[in-house]
Design a protein around this motif. Structure first.
Motif, PDB file in Angstrom:
ATOM      1  N   GLY A 163       0.827  -1.212   0.000  1.00 29.00           N
ATOM      2  CA  GLY A 163       0.000   0.000   0.000  1.00 29.00           C
ATOM      3  C   GLY A 163       0.856   1.254   0.000  1.00 29.00           C
ATOM      4  O   GLY A 163       0.600   2.203  -0.757  1.00 29.00           O
ATOM      5  N   ALA A 164       1.889   1.262   0.824  1.00 27.03           N
ATOM      6  CA  ALA A 164       2.809   2.402   0.865  1.00 27.03           C
ATOM      7  C   ALA A 164       3.586   2.504  -0.441  1.00 27.03           C
ATOM      8  O   ALA A 164       3.869   3.611  -0.919  1.00 27.03           O
ATOM      9  CB  ALA A 164       3.770   2.257   2.045  1.00 27.03           C
ATOM     10  N   LEU A 165       3.903   1.369  -1.036  1.00 28.70           N
ATOM     11  CA  LEU A 165       4.624   1.365  -2.304  1.00 28.70           C
ATOM     12  C   LEU A 165       3.763   1.970  -3.416  1.00 28.70           C
ATOM     13  O   LEU A 165       4.238   2.803  -4.200  1.00 28.70           O
ATOM     14  CB  LEU A 165       5.030  -0.066  -2.658  1.00 28.70           C
ATOM     15  N   ILE A 166       2.503   1.587  -3.465  1.00 28.64           N
ATOM     16  CA  ILE A 166       1.597   2.160  -4.467  1.00 28.64           C
ATOM     17  C   ILE A 166       1.462   3.664  -4.258  1.00 28.64           C
ATOM     18  O   ILE A 166       1.491   4.434  -5.225  1.00 28.64           O
ATOM     19  CB  ILE A 166       0.218   1.468  -4.433  1.00 28.64           C
ATOM     20  N   ALA A 167       1.345   4.111  -3.007  1.00 28.53           N
ATOM     21  CA  ALA A 167       1.255   5.544  -2.721  1.00 28.53           C
ATOM     22  C   ALA A 167       2.506   6.277  -3.191  1.00 28.53           C
ATOM     23  O   ALA A 167       2.417   7.382  -3.758  1.00 28.53           O
ATOM     24  CB  ALA A 167       1.027   5.770  -1.228  1.00 28.53           C
ATOM     25  N   ALA A 168       3.673   5.682  -2.994  1.00 26.03           N
ATOM     26  CA  ALA A 168       4.928   6.300  -3.429  1.00 26.03           C
ATOM     27  C   ALA A 168       4.985   6.408  -4.952  1.00 26.03           C
ATOM     28  O   ALA A 168       5.446   7.416  -5.495  1.00 26.03           O
ATOM     29  CB  ALA A 168       6.126   5.500  -2.910  1.00 26.03           C
ATOM     30  N   VAL A 169       4.485   5.392  -5.637  1.00 29.73           N
ATOM     31  CA  VAL A 169       4.451   5.435  -7.104  1.00 29.73           C
ATOM     32  C   VAL A 169       3.491   6.525  -7.568  1.00 29.73           C
ATOM     33  O   VAL A 169       3.811   7.313  -8.456  1.00 29.73           O
ATOM     34  CB  VAL A 169       4.046   4.058  -7.695  1.00 29.73           C
ATOM     35  N   GLU A 170       2.317   6.580  -6.955  1.00 28.93           N
ATOM     36  CA  GLU A 170       1.326   7.583  -7.358  1.00 28.93           C
ATOM     37  C   GLU A 170       1.851   8.991  -7.116  1.00 28.93           C
ATOM     38  O   GLU A 170       1.629   9.884  -7.934  1.00 28.93           O
ATOM     39  CB  GLU A 170       0.000   7.367  -6.630  1.00 28.93           C
ATOM     40  N   ASP A 171       2.563   9.203  -6.005  1.00 28.13           N
ATOM     41  CA  ASP A 171       3.162  10.514  -5.738  1.00 28.13           C
ATOM     42  C   ASP A 171       4.171  10.872  -6.824  1.00 28.13           C
ATOM     43  O   ASP A 171       4.241  12.012  -7.258  1.00 28.13           O
ATOM     44  CB  ASP A 171       3.856  10.538  -4.376  1.00 28.13           C
ATOM     45  N   ARG A 172       4.934   9.881  -7.261  1.00 33.08           N
ATOM     46  CA  ARG A 172       5.955  10.114  -8.291  1.00 33.08           C
ATOM     47  C   ARG A 172       5.308  10.448  -9.632  1.00 33.08           C
ATOM     48  O   ARG A 172       5.844  11.233 -10.413  1.00 33.08           O
ATOM     49  CB  ARG A 172       6.825   8.871  -8.440  1.00 33.08           C
ATOM     50  N   LEU A 173       4.151   9.866  -9.917  1.00 29.27           N
ATOM     51  CA  LEU A 173       3.485  10.075 -11.200  1.00 29.27           C
ATOM     52  C   LEU A 173       2.548  11.282 -11.205  1.00 29.27           C
ATOM     53  O   LEU A 173       2.042  11.665 -12.246  1.00 29.27           O
ATOM     54  CB  LEU A 173       2.700   8.820 -11.605  1.00 29.27           C
ATOM     55  N   GLU A 174       2.322  11.849 -10.029  1.00 32.79           N
ATOM     56  CA  GLU A 174       1.442  13.019  -9.919  1.00 32.79           C
ATOM     57  C   GLU A 174       2.066  14.187 -10.672  1.00 32.79           C
ATOM     58  O   GLU A 174       3.238  14.495 -10.495  1.00 32.79           O
ATOM     59  CB  GLU A 174       1.276  13.391  -8.433  1.00 32.79           C
ATOM     60  N   PRO A 175       1.287  14.858 -11.536  1.00 31.51           N
ATOM     61  CA  PRO A 175       1.857  16.011 -12.232  1.00 31.51           C
ATOM     62  C   PRO A 175       2.193  17.119 -11.239  1.00 31.51           C
ATOM     63  O   PRO A 175       1.553  17.248 -10.196  1.00 31.51           O
ATOM     64  CB  PRO A 175       0.737  16.452 -13.187  1.00 31.51           C
TER      65      PRO A 175
END
Length: 181
Positions: A163-175
């Motif tokens: 879950g934390a890993l997915i959040a970190a990926v989403e933060d990285r992909l956030e414009p």
């Protein structure tokens, strides 16, 4: 001298995934797929699975490694992935990775159904983000999204919170958010 790498029958050789020309792949992701293909052949596996992809992502994609950061978790994860061919993961040999959670892709081109679906999902994520090529973090997010993925099992064994890993990926992909001054 005979090669120690098992050869797959022609009909079962691992090939690059089919992706739409529009979505494409970054050079890093193409290297990841090549690395996963070599790893699957070396391990004597019939198909590339999500754990092969995860191992290759960590090996070839600096953006993915940055998501994991430094620390004992990444060392444990790499340890489990390396051990796959010498003990851990041998129970997966001869079986097909398919959790049923991801729609099965009709033509998997040497990928397990789950890995093929993750590749397709990574390209869809890239297209939804603006049509650029799929990146390693897109593939990582697609792999981790399926709780039945072998890569997720390895992540859990290494003590990594998906879950934390997915959040970190989403933060990285956030414009980037620009202030309106």
């Amino acid at each position: 001298m005979q090669s120690r790498i098992p050869r797959q029958p022609v009909g079962e050789q691992v090939a690059a995934p089919r992706v739409d020309d529009d979505a494409g792949l970054t050079a890093e992701l193409a290297a990841v797929i090549s690395g996963a293909r070599r790893r699957a052949v070396r391990d004597g596996d019939r198909q590339i699975d999500s754990a092969h992809l995860l191992h290759s992502l960590l090996e070839h994609d600096t953006e993915v490694r940055d998501v994991f950061g430094d620390g004992p978790g990444i060392a444990r994860l790499l340890g489990y992935l390396v051990q796959r061919s010498i003990g851990y993961g041998l129970r997966w040999q001869g079986s097909v990775e398919d959790s049923g959670a991801v729609a099965v892709v009709a033509e998997s081109d040497g990928f397990s159904p789950l890995a093929a679906g993750a590749m397709e999902h990574a390209c869809e994520r890239a297209a939804a983000r603006g049509g650029g090529p799929a990146r390693g973090v897109d593939l990582l997010a697609a792999i981790v999204a399926d709780p039945g993925a072998r890569a997720v099992e390895v992540l859990h064994r290494a003590g990594i919170d998906t879950g934390a890993l997915i959040a970190a990926v989403e933060d990285r992909l956030e414009p980037p958010r620009w202030s309106s001054h």
